[in-house]
Motif scaffolding. Sequence first.
Motif, PDB file in Angstrom:
ATOM      1  N   GLY A 330     -10.221   8.957  83.355  1.00 12.51           N
ATOM      2  CA  GLY A 330      -9.442   9.822  82.494  1.00 12.51           C
ATOM      3  C   GLY A 330      -8.724   9.121  81.369  1.00 12.51           C
ATOM      4  O   GLY A 330      -8.227   9.794  80.447  1.00 12.51           O
ATOM      5  N   TRP A 331      -8.628   7.803  81.412  1.00 17.05           N
ATOM      6  CA  TRP A 331      -8.004   7.081  80.309  1.00 17.05           C
ATOM      7  C   TRP A 331      -8.932   7.133  79.092  1.00 17.05           C
ATOM      8  O   TRP A 331     -10.158   7.286  79.226  1.00 17.05           O
ATOM      9  CB  TRP A 331      -7.697   5.649  80.710  1.00 17.05           C
ATOM     10  CG  TRP A 331      -6.484   5.532  81.607  1.00 17.05           C
ATOM     11  CD1 TRP A 331      -5.852   6.544  82.280  1.00 17.05           C
ATOM     12  CD2 TRP A 331      -5.774   4.333  81.932  1.00 17.05           C
ATOM     13  NE1 TRP A 331      -4.793   6.049  83.001  1.00 17.05           N
ATOM     14  CE2 TRP A 331      -4.711   4.694  82.809  1.00 17.05           C
ATOM     15  CE3 TRP A 331      -5.930   2.990  81.579  1.00 17.05           C
ATOM     16  CZ2 TRP A 331      -3.815   3.756  83.309  1.00 17.05           C
ATOM     17  CZ3 TRP A 331      -5.030   2.053  82.083  1.00 17.05           C
ATOM     18  CH2 TRP A 331      -3.983   2.431  82.938  1.00 17.05           C
ATOM     19  N   PRO A 332      -8.375   7.008  77.879  1.00 21.39           N
ATOM     20  CA  PRO A 332      -9.200   7.238  76.684  1.00 21.39           C
ATOM     21  C   PRO A 332     -10.402   6.311  76.562  1.00 21.39           C
ATOM     22  O   PRO A 332     -11.471   6.739  76.107  1.00 21.39           O
ATOM     23  CB  PRO A 332      -8.205   7.041  75.527  1.00 21.39           C
ATOM     24  CG  PRO A 332      -7.019   6.358  76.111  1.00 21.39           C
ATOM     25  CD  PRO A 332      -6.952   6.779  77.537  1.00 21.39           C
ATOM     26  N   GLY A 333     -10.259   5.050  76.959  1.00 20.96           N
ATOM     27  CA  GLY A 333     -11.394   4.139  76.868  1.00 20.96           C
ATOM     28  C   GLY A 333     -12.531   4.550  77.769  1.00 20.96           C
ATOM     29  O   GLY A 333     -13.711   4.471  77.392  1.00 20.96           O
ATOM     30  N   GLN A 334     -12.189   4.999  78.986  1.00 24.78           N
ATOM     31  CA  GLN A 334     -13.214   5.426  79.937  1.00 24.78           C
ATOM     32  C   GLN A 334     -13.955   6.658  79.416  1.00 24.78           C
ATOM     33  O   GLN A 334     -15.189   6.725  79.449  1.00 24.78           O
ATOM     34  CB  GLN A 334     -12.564   5.726  81.291  1.00 24.78           C
ATOM     35  CG  GLN A 334     -13.532   6.121  82.389  1.00 24.78           C
ATOM     36  CD  GLN A 334     -13.707   7.642  82.547  1.00 24.78           C
ATOM     37  OE1 GLN A 334     -12.928   8.418  81.978  1.00 24.78           O
ATOM     38  NE2 GLN A 334     -14.697   8.045  83.314  1.00 24.78           N
ATOM     39  N   ARG A 335     -13.198   7.612  78.904  1.00 27.59           N
ATOM     40  CA  ARG A 335     -13.830   8.843  78.435  1.00 27.59           C
ATOM     41  C   ARG A 335     -14.627   8.594  77.162  1.00 27.59           C
ATOM     42  O   ARG A 335     -15.744   9.108  77.012  1.00 27.59           O
ATOM     43  CB  ARG A 335     -12.763   9.915  78.205  1.00 27.59           C
ATOM     44  CG  ARG A 335     -13.344  11.266  77.830  1.00 27.59           C
ATOM     45  CD  ARG A 335     -12.345  12.394  77.992  1.00 27.59           C
ATOM     46  NE  ARG A 335     -12.983  13.664  77.687  1.00 27.59           N
ATOM     47  CZ  ARG A 335     -12.878  14.288  76.504  1.00 27.59           C
ATOM     48  NH1 ARG A 335     -12.141  13.763  75.545  1.00 27.59           N
ATOM     49  NH2 ARG A 335     -13.488  15.440  76.302  1.00 27.59           N
ATOM     50  N   PHE A 336     -14.079   7.788  76.258  1.00 30.21           N
ATOM     51  CA  PHE A 336     -14.774   7.540  74.998  1.00 30.21           C
ATOM     52  C   PHE A 336     -16.114   6.840  75.210  1.00 30.21           C
ATOM     53  O   PHE A 336     -17.096   7.138  74.536  1.00 30.21           O
ATOM     54  CB  PHE A 336     -13.895   6.728  74.048  1.00 30.21           C
ATOM     55  CG  PHE A 336     -14.558   6.417  72.736  1.00 30.21           C
ATOM     56  CD1 PHE A 336     -14.958   7.433  71.884  1.00 30.21           C
ATOM     57  CD2 PHE A 336     -14.812   5.103  72.360  1.00 30.21           C
ATOM     58  CE1 PHE A 336     -15.589   7.148  70.667  1.00 30.21           C
ATOM     59  CE2 PHE A 336     -15.436   4.809  71.159  1.00 30.21           C
ATOM     60  CZ  PHE A 336     -15.827   5.837  70.307  1.00 30.21           C
ATOM     61  N   ALA A 337     -16.172   5.916  76.151  1.00 24.21           N
ATOM     62  CA  ALA A 337     -17.434   5.213  76.404  1.00 24.21           C
ATOM     63  C   ALA A 337     -18.546   6.193  76.748  1.00 24.21           C
ATOM     64  O   ALA A 337     -19.703   6.026  76.304  1.00 24.21           O
ATOM     65  CB  ALA A 337     -17.248   4.201  77.532  1.00 24.21           C
ATOM     66  N   GLU A 398     -15.941  18.556  71.940  1.00 26.09           N
ATOM     67  CA  GLU A 398     -15.191  19.823  72.018  1.00 26.09           C
ATOM     68  C   GLU A 398     -16.019  20.983  71.493  1.00 26.09           C
ATOM     69  O   GLU A 398     -16.079  22.053  72.112  1.00 26.09           O
ATOM     70  CB  GLU A 398     -13.895  19.683  71.216  1.00 26.09           C
ATOM     71  CG  GLU A 398     -13.016  20.923  71.269  1.00 26.09           C
ATOM     72  CD  GLU A 398     -11.700  20.730  70.536  1.00 26.09           C
ATOM     73  OE1 GLU A 398     -10.963  21.735  70.392  1.00 26.09           O
ATOM     74  OE2 GLU A 398     -11.418  19.605  70.095  1.00 26.09           O
ATOM     75  N   ASP A 399     -16.701  20.765  70.359  1.00 26.69           N
ATOM     76  CA  ASP A 399     -17.469  21.844  69.746  1.00 26.69           C
ATOM     77  C   ASP A 399     -18.671  22.262  70.587  1.00 26.69           C
ATOM     78  O   ASP A 399     -19.064  23.441  70.598  1.00 26.69           O
ATOM     79  CB  ASP A 399     -17.966  21.410  68.353  1.00 26.69           C
ATOM     80  CG  ASP A 399     -16.842  21.257  67.336  1.00 26.69           C
ATOM     81  OD1 ASP A 399     -15.731  21.749  67.632  1.00 26.69           O
ATOM     82  OD2 ASP A 399     -17.071  20.621  66.294  1.00 26.69           O
ATOM     83  N   THR A 400     -19.266  21.306  71.293  1.00 30.88           N
ATOM     84  CA  THR A 400     -20.462  21.613  72.072  1.00 30.88           C
ATOM     85  C   THR A 400     -20.140  21.934  73.538  1.00 30.88           C
ATOM     86  O   THR A 400     -21.044  22.305  74.293  1.00 30.88           O
ATOM     87  CB  THR A 400     -21.436  20.412  72.052  1.00 30.88           C
ATOM     88  OG1 THR A 400     -20.794  19.270  72.643  1.00 30.88           O
ATOM     89  CG2 THR A 400     -21.879  20.103  70.624  1.00 30.88           C
ATOM     90  N   GLY A 401     -18.874  21.795  73.919  1.00 30.25           N
ATOM     91  CA  GLY A 401     -18.511  22.016  75.308  1.00 30.25           C
ATOM     92  C   GLY A 401     -19.005  20.920  76.226  1.00 30.25           C
ATOM     93  O   GLY A 401     -19.110  21.112  77.449  1.00 30.25           O
ATOM     94  N   HIS A 402     -19.270  19.751  75.667  1.00 36.01           N
ATOM     95  CA  HIS A 402     -19.792  18.636  76.460  1.00 36.01           C
ATOM     96  C   HIS A 402     -18.707  18.080  77.367  1.00 36.01           C
ATOM     97  O   HIS A 402     -17.577  17.883  76.961  1.00 36.01           O
ATOM     98  CB  HIS A 402     -20.305  17.535  75.538  1.00 36.01           C
ATOM     99  CG  HIS A 402     -20.896  16.375  76.260  1.00 36.01           C
ATOM    100  ND1 HIS A 402     -22.132  16.415  76.860  1.00 36.01           N
ATOM    101  CD2 HIS A 402     -20.405  15.132  76.512  1.00 36.01           C
ATOM    102  CE1 HIS A 402     -22.397  15.255  77.422  1.00 36.01           C
ATOM    103  NE2 HIS A 402     -21.364  14.447  77.242  1.00 36.01           N
ATOM    104  N   THR A 403     -19.069  17.831  78.598  1.00 33.55           N
ATOM    105  CA  THR A 403     -18.140  17.235  79.562  1.00 33.55           C
ATOM    106  C   THR A 403     -18.762  15.976  80.129  1.00 33.55           C
ATOM    107  O   THR A 403     -19.983  15.825  80.160  1.00 33.55           O
ATOM    108  CB  THR A 403     -17.803  18.198  80.701  1.00 33.55           C
ATOM    109  OG1 THR A 403     -19.013  18.589  81.363  1.00 33.55           O
ATOM    110  CG2 THR A 403     -17.088  19.433  80.169  1.00 33.55           C
ATOM    111  N   VAL A 404     -17.909  15.076  80.622  1.00 38.40           N
ATOM    112  CA  VAL A 404     -18.397  13.831  81.207  1.00 38.40           C
ATOM    113  C   VAL A 404     -17.864  13.693  82.621  1.00 38.40           C
ATOM    114  O   VAL A 404     -16.957  14.394  83.024  1.00 38.40           O
ATOM    115  CB  VAL A 404     -17.961  12.604  80.366  1.00 38.40           C
ATOM    116  CG1 VAL A 404     -18.608  12.647  78.999  1.00 38.40           C
ATOM    117  CG2 VAL A 404     -16.437  12.534  80.244  1.00 38.40           C
TER     118      VAL A 404
END
Length: 404
Positions: A330-337, A398-404
């Motif tokens: 959930g930290w930004p680096g983890q999600r951004f990767a 956000e626009d595509t509703g993509h989740t990780v």
Amino acid sequence: MLRIGLTGGIGAGKSTVSRILGDLGAVVVDADLIAREVVEPGTPGLAALAAEFGPEILQPDGRLDRPALAAKAFGDEAARGRLNGILHPLIGARTAELVDAAPSDSVVLQDIPLLVEGRMGAAFNLVVVVYVDAEERVRRLVELRGMPEADARARISSQASDDQRRAAADVWLDNSGPQGALDSTVKALWDRLRQYADNVANSVVVRAAPVLAPADPDWAEQGRRLVERVAFVCGGDAVRVDHIGSTAVPGLDAKDVIDIQVTVSDLAVADALADRLAQAGFPRVPDVTADDPKPAYGIGGEADPSLWDKRFHAGADPGRPANIHVRVDGWPGQRFALVFRDWLRADAEARDEYLEIKRGAAAAAVGEPDVRVATELYVDAKTPWFDDAYHRAMRWAEDTGHTV
């Protein structure tokens, strides 16, 4: 200790490779020899086989009649399952005894015919597969071992396919040539294994120069195997393990380095994994403790810089550079990767744009002989682009509703 899994189909020549590596210094643990040992007369293993398959599998002197057992066990899936259910635990226990007895700085070579069938690859630092096509193996079994052709074909068909073995192979040795043709290749492999073992013992990591290689379709399979290996090492302490970075994006030229992200619940868990990852061939790089915040903190950064902290390990295998990024869930680096990887996979224009940035960064490092300094030049040249790319990737998600 470096543990290498050696496998291949019956008749492929594993014993030749095992012999050469053993002569060069590897500690060889041969599953076939162990399989014979655990069914010697008077052993619980032989008694269990006779009880399951009948006394007709015994010779008059009480020894195992292997052709008789093969006739009962290898032509039927259920029978083969019962055979494996008896032998595998016994072989596993004896194997563990021999591995534990090896010196701590050894290269232990485990010759396991059914390594692929047993999905054991993740337990080894590397998997070596010896290959010969099926028809040539039939010929060798019939002409050199005197095996009936029908039995040879039944044994081959009961084992993993060539495609399954190739998917498991970190090293693929083609033994189709004449006797002795593979010797120099095996000796070169030993040089790699010995250097790998020394690197692990001394916590030395392999860093690749920032030179772009053409996109390699094999990167995906290499990443998958590393993900499985790292996940095996981390066990339940990893929330998830993913192949990230440019080599995880099909068609994108990249440094020939596989990047893996281990997601953990907190940095205390990341620290607790350090020894396990190091022993598995991924020593920690202690001076790397964070990613650069994206966008740069102080020019519109959205998070406390400490939320970009991580732990970083790298591979010790001279034949396969790898980076292991351990980040908090959930930290930004983890999600951004993860988002960045998926954005590049989905958006061809963004992928092409990033490739041009990478080419410029690689050019900035040309001529620098120190790999560490060259890597810093490469990273510094890419960093400004990421300030905008971070927002674009997150907007795409956000626009595509993509989740990780």
